[in-house]
Design a protein around this motif. Structure first.
Motif, PDB file in Angstrom:
ATOM      1  N   VAL A 191       8.401  41.874  -1.733  1.00 17.42           N
ATOM      2  CA  VAL A 191       9.050  42.589  -0.742  1.00 17.42           C
ATOM      3  C   VAL A 191       8.181  42.407   0.429  1.00 17.42           C
ATOM      4  CG1 VAL A 191       9.974  44.818   0.209  1.00 17.42           C
ATOM      5  CG2 VAL A 191      10.062  44.335  -2.408  1.00 17.42           C
ATOM      6  N   ALA A 192       7.189  42.273   0.416  1.00 19.92           N
ATOM      7  CA  ALA A 192       6.446  42.128   1.875  1.00 19.92           C
ATOM      8  C   ALA A 192       6.587  40.789   2.555  1.00 19.92           C
ATOM      9  CB  ALA A 192       4.945  42.519   1.879  1.00 19.92           C
ATOM     10  N   ARG A 193       6.667  39.714   1.779  1.00 19.05           N
ATOM     11  CA  ARG A 193       6.897  38.493   2.176  1.00 19.05           C
ATOM     12  C   ARG A 193       8.406  38.026   2.346  1.00 19.05           C
ATOM     13  NH1 ARG A 193       4.145  34.610   4.837  1.00 19.05           N
ATOM     14  NH2 ARG A 193       2.327  35.250   3.578  1.00 19.05           N
ATOM     15  N   PHE A 194       9.326  38.888   1.738  1.00 20.41           N
ATOM     16  CA  PHE A 194      10.746  38.428   1.911  1.00 20.41           C
ATOM     17  C   PHE A 194      11.477  38.301   3.367  1.00 20.41           C
ATOM     18  CE2 PHE A 194      15.337  38.934   1.356  1.00 20.41           C
ATOM     19  CZ  PHE A 194      15.675  37.893   0.625  1.00 20.41           C
TER      20      PHE A 194
ATOM     21  N   ALA B 204      13.802  35.510   8.062  1.00 20.63           N
ATOM     22  CA  ALA B 204      13.379  34.952   9.426  1.00 20.63           C
ATOM     23  C   ALA B 204      13.664  33.542   9.327  1.00 20.63           C
ATOM     24  CB  ALA B 204      11.967  35.273   9.736  1.00 20.63           C
ATOM     25  N   PHE B 205      13.177  32.787   8.402  1.00 21.70           N
ATOM     26  CA  PHE B 205      13.457  31.233   8.399  1.00 21.70           C
ATOM     27  C   PHE B 205      14.825  30.959   8.336  1.00 21.70           C
ATOM     28  CE2 PHE B 205      14.402  27.307   6.374  1.00 21.70           C
ATOM     29  CZ  PHE B 205      13.617  26.466   7.162  1.00 21.70           C
ATOM     30  N   ARG B 206      15.704  31.611   7.595  1.00 21.46           N
ATOM     31  CA  ARG B 206      17.083  31.469   7.701  1.00 21.46           C
ATOM     32  C   ARG B 206      17.623  31.718   8.976  1.00 21.46           C
ATOM     33  NH1 ARG B 206      19.890  30.817   2.702  1.00 21.46           N
ATOM     34  NH2 ARG B 206      18.442  30.056   1.379  1.00 21.46           N
ATOM     35  N   LEU B 207      17.425  32.947   9.622  1.00 21.16           N
ATOM     36  CA  LEU B 207      17.780  32.972  10.742  1.00 21.16           C
ATOM     37  C   LEU B 207      17.562  31.841  11.996  1.00 21.16           C
ATOM     38  CD1 LEU B 207      19.406  34.958  13.047  1.00 21.16           C
ATOM     39  CD2 LEU B 207      17.225  36.165  13.105  1.00 21.16           C
ATOM     40  N   TYR B 208      16.197  31.632  11.884  1.00 17.84           N
ATOM     41  CA  TYR B 208      15.629  30.438  12.850  1.00 17.84           C
ATOM     42  C   TYR B 208      16.623  29.180  12.484  1.00 17.84           C
ATOM     43  CZ  TYR B 208      12.334  27.506  14.984  1.00 17.84           C
ATOM     44  OH  TYR B 208      11.622  26.660  15.847  1.00 17.84           O
ATOM     45  N   TYR B 209      16.538  28.832  11.329  1.00 18.54           N
ATOM     46  CA  TYR B 209      17.357  27.710  11.047  1.00 18.54           C
ATOM     47  C   TYR B 209      18.669  27.541  11.659  1.00 18.54           C
ATOM     48  CZ  TYR B 209      19.439  23.852   8.482  1.00 18.54           C
ATOM     49  OH  TYR B 209      19.862  22.630   8.211  1.00 18.54           O
ATOM     50  N   ARG B 210      19.386  28.797  11.481  1.00 20.92           N
ATOM     51  CA  ARG B 210      20.655  28.861  11.946  1.00 20.92           C
ATOM     52  C   ARG B 210      20.964  28.742  13.518  1.00 20.92           C
ATOM     53  NH1 ARG B 210      24.423  33.645   9.712  1.00 20.92           N
ATOM     54  NH2 ARG B 210      23.859  32.507   7.689  1.00 20.92           N
ATOM     55  N   LEU B 211      19.987  29.339  14.083  1.00 21.72           N
ATOM     56  CA  LEU B 211      19.850  29.244  15.551  1.00 21.72           C
ATOM     57  C   LEU B 211      19.511  28.060  16.099  1.00 21.72           C
ATOM     58  CD1 LEU B 211      18.528  33.082  16.305  1.00 21.72           C
ATOM     59  CD2 LEU B 211      21.240  32.189  16.357  1.00 21.72           C
ATOM     60  N   VAL B 212      18.431  27.418  15.581  1.00 22.74           N
ATOM     61  CA  VAL B 212      17.827  26.139  16.179  1.00 22.74           C
ATOM     62  C   VAL B 212      18.318  25.009  15.535  1.00 22.74           C
ATOM     63  CG1 VAL B 212      15.514  25.021  16.445  1.00 22.74           C
ATOM     64  CG2 VAL B 212      15.827  27.654  16.796  1.00 22.74           C
TER      65      VAL B 212
ATOM     66  N   GLN C  23      11.836  29.374  -1.731  1.00 23.20           N
ATOM     67  CA  GLN C  23      12.628  29.637  -0.458  1.00 23.20           C
ATOM     68  C   GLN C  23      11.520  28.985   0.761  1.00 23.20           C
ATOM     69  OE1 GLN C  23      15.955  29.387   0.051  1.00 23.20           O
ATOM     70  NE2 GLN C  23      15.890  29.372  -2.163  1.00 23.20           N
ATOM     71  N   PRO C  24      11.902  28.322   1.955  1.00 19.44           N
ATOM     72  CA  PRO C  24      11.013  28.254   2.969  1.00 19.44           C
ATOM     73  C   PRO C  24      10.772  29.508   3.702  1.00 19.44           C
ATOM     74  CG  PRO C  24      12.828  26.588   3.092  1.00 19.44           C
ATOM     75  CD  PRO C  24      13.012  27.724   1.798  1.00 19.44           C
ATOM     76  N   TRP C  25       9.387  29.661   4.404  1.00 20.52           N
ATOM     77  CA  TRP C  25       9.052  30.565   5.035  1.00 20.52           C
ATOM     78  C   TRP C  25       8.878  30.276   6.655  1.00 20.52           C
ATOM     79  CZ3 TRP C  25       3.850  32.166   2.121  1.00 20.52           C
ATOM     80  CH2 TRP C  25       4.189  32.236   0.746  1.00 20.52           C
ATOM     81  N   LEU C  26       9.366  31.337   7.427  1.00 18.38           N
ATOM     82  CA  LEU C  26       9.163  30.768   8.781  1.00 18.38           C
ATOM     83  C   LEU C  26       7.677  30.546   9.205  1.00 18.38           C
ATOM     84  CD1 LEU C  26      10.703  30.330  11.501  1.00 18.38           C
ATOM     85  CD2 LEU C  26      10.688  32.824  11.782  1.00 18.38           C
ATOM     86  N   SER C  27       6.845  31.340   8.952  1.00 12.39           N
ATOM     87  CA  SER C  27       5.480  31.229   9.234  1.00 12.39           C
ATOM     88  C   SER C  27       4.917  30.059   8.761  1.00 12.39           C
ATOM     89  CB  SER C  27       4.614  32.337   8.624  1.00 12.39           C
ATOM     90  OG  SER C  27       4.879  32.314   7.110  1.00 12.39           O
ATOM     91  N   ARG C  28       5.364  29.355   7.622  1.00 13.41           N
ATOM     92  CA  ARG C  28       4.661  27.943   7.317  1.00 13.41           C
ATOM     93  C   ARG C  28       5.365  26.743   7.996  1.00 13.41           C
ATOM     94  NH1 ARG C  28       1.870  27.741   2.400  1.00 13.41           N
ATOM     95  NH2 ARG C  28       1.368  25.655   3.507  1.00 13.41           N
ATOM     96  N   TYR C  29       6.884  27.242   8.181  1.00 11.72           N
ATOM     97  CA  TYR C  29       7.720  26.094   8.990  1.00 11.72           C
ATOM     98  C   TYR C  29       6.866  25.938  10.502  1.00 11.72           C
ATOM     99  CZ  TYR C  29      11.263  24.004  11.760  1.00 11.72           C
ATOM    100  OH  TYR C  29      11.890  23.056  12.548  1.00 11.72           O
TER     101      TYR C  29
END
Length: 272
Positions: A54-57, A62-70, A244-250
């Protein structure tokens, strides 16, 4: 050689582009187009929460949102351009080509459709794990063009995690025959491509490792059909299934890529 394609609705690069490519060297016997339900989406979400906790999800969301916007709009333009190139290179398919629209490639209607088509080779370009009753129908096997080098980078986002881990030698695609496991079947080849870590998104790189290698893949499928293709022994190698990808790692990956590029440019300037 009779082939059959399984792909997702709205994925024109596969539904149209890859299908045209298949039709250029084989008798494409049908296409199964998957229209996923909300139930399937929630099932995938629950599985990812179980994987990362739950803590990492939120990092995944956040990555999904970032990908959609950027990236989404730019990647869509890239896919449209590549599709135009494929359509210019390969002829249009017959309007009488059988196409099944279904909510699952494991449905009863999909089973009946694929059995009727009697393919020698099925290519699965989908996120859903296939039941043995489905992947065992094709006489030469059902194959995936997996975005990642197996067995080190199994599951749907192998390319992303190789990039995030700085494992550039394993950024590529694995052609493997489906078995009961998750990307654990016999490996028939590895394919890579030239890419720009600074400017290319992981999604574009995942497309390139497939669509930049269509000529070599055609030769390999012809070898498989004739029974001449050899498999690659992966015994003793590390094996891991990634989520799934993580925004922090991206962001970490992109920061390192830009830093490496600046250092390389500075070195070239100093030498010259």
């Amino acid at each position: 050689m009779k082939t059959l394609l399984i792909c997702h609705a709205g994925d024109q690069l596969n539904e149209i582009g890859l299908a045209r490519w298949l039709g250029s060297f084989s008798d494409i016997a049908g296409i199964v187009v998957i229209h996923e339900t909300n139930h399937r989406m929630w099932k995938r979400i629950r599985r990812e929460i179980e994987r990362v906790g739950v803590a990492r999800f939120p990092d995944v969301l956040a990555f999904r949102l970032y990908y959609r916007l950027v990236h989404a709009a730019r990647n869509q333009r890239w896919e449209e351009q590549r599709l135009r190139e494929i359509c210019a290179a390969y002829p249009q398919l017959s309007s009488s080509l059988p196409v099944l629209h279904t909510s699952s490639p494991n449905s009863k209607e999909a089973l009946e459709f694929i059995r009727k088509a009697q393919p020698d080779i099925t290519i699965a370009r989908c996120k859903t794990l296939l039941k043995e009753s489905i992947f065992s129908i094709a006489s030469r096997g059902t194959f995936v063009m997996h975005p990642g080098i197996c067995p080190e980078y199994r599951n749907a986002h192998g390319c992303f995690w190789a990039l995030a881990n700085g494992d550039s030698e394993r950024v590529g695609m694995t052609l493997l025959r489906i078995d009961k496991g998750v990307d654990t079947g016999a490996v028939f080849g590895y394919y890579t491509c030239h890419f720009d870590e600074v400017n290319d998104s992981h999604a574009v790189i995942q497309h390139r490792v497939v669509f930049d290698n269509l000529n070599e893949l055609r030769k390999k499928f012809e070898e498989i059909y004739r029974g001449h293709a050899r498999t690659i022994d992966t015994t003793g190698r590390a094996s891991a299934a990634w989520g799934q990808p993580w925004l922090s790692r991206y962001l970490q990956w992109k920061w390192k890529a830009r830093k490496g590029k600046r250092q390389s440019e500075s070195h070239i300037a100093a030498v010259s």
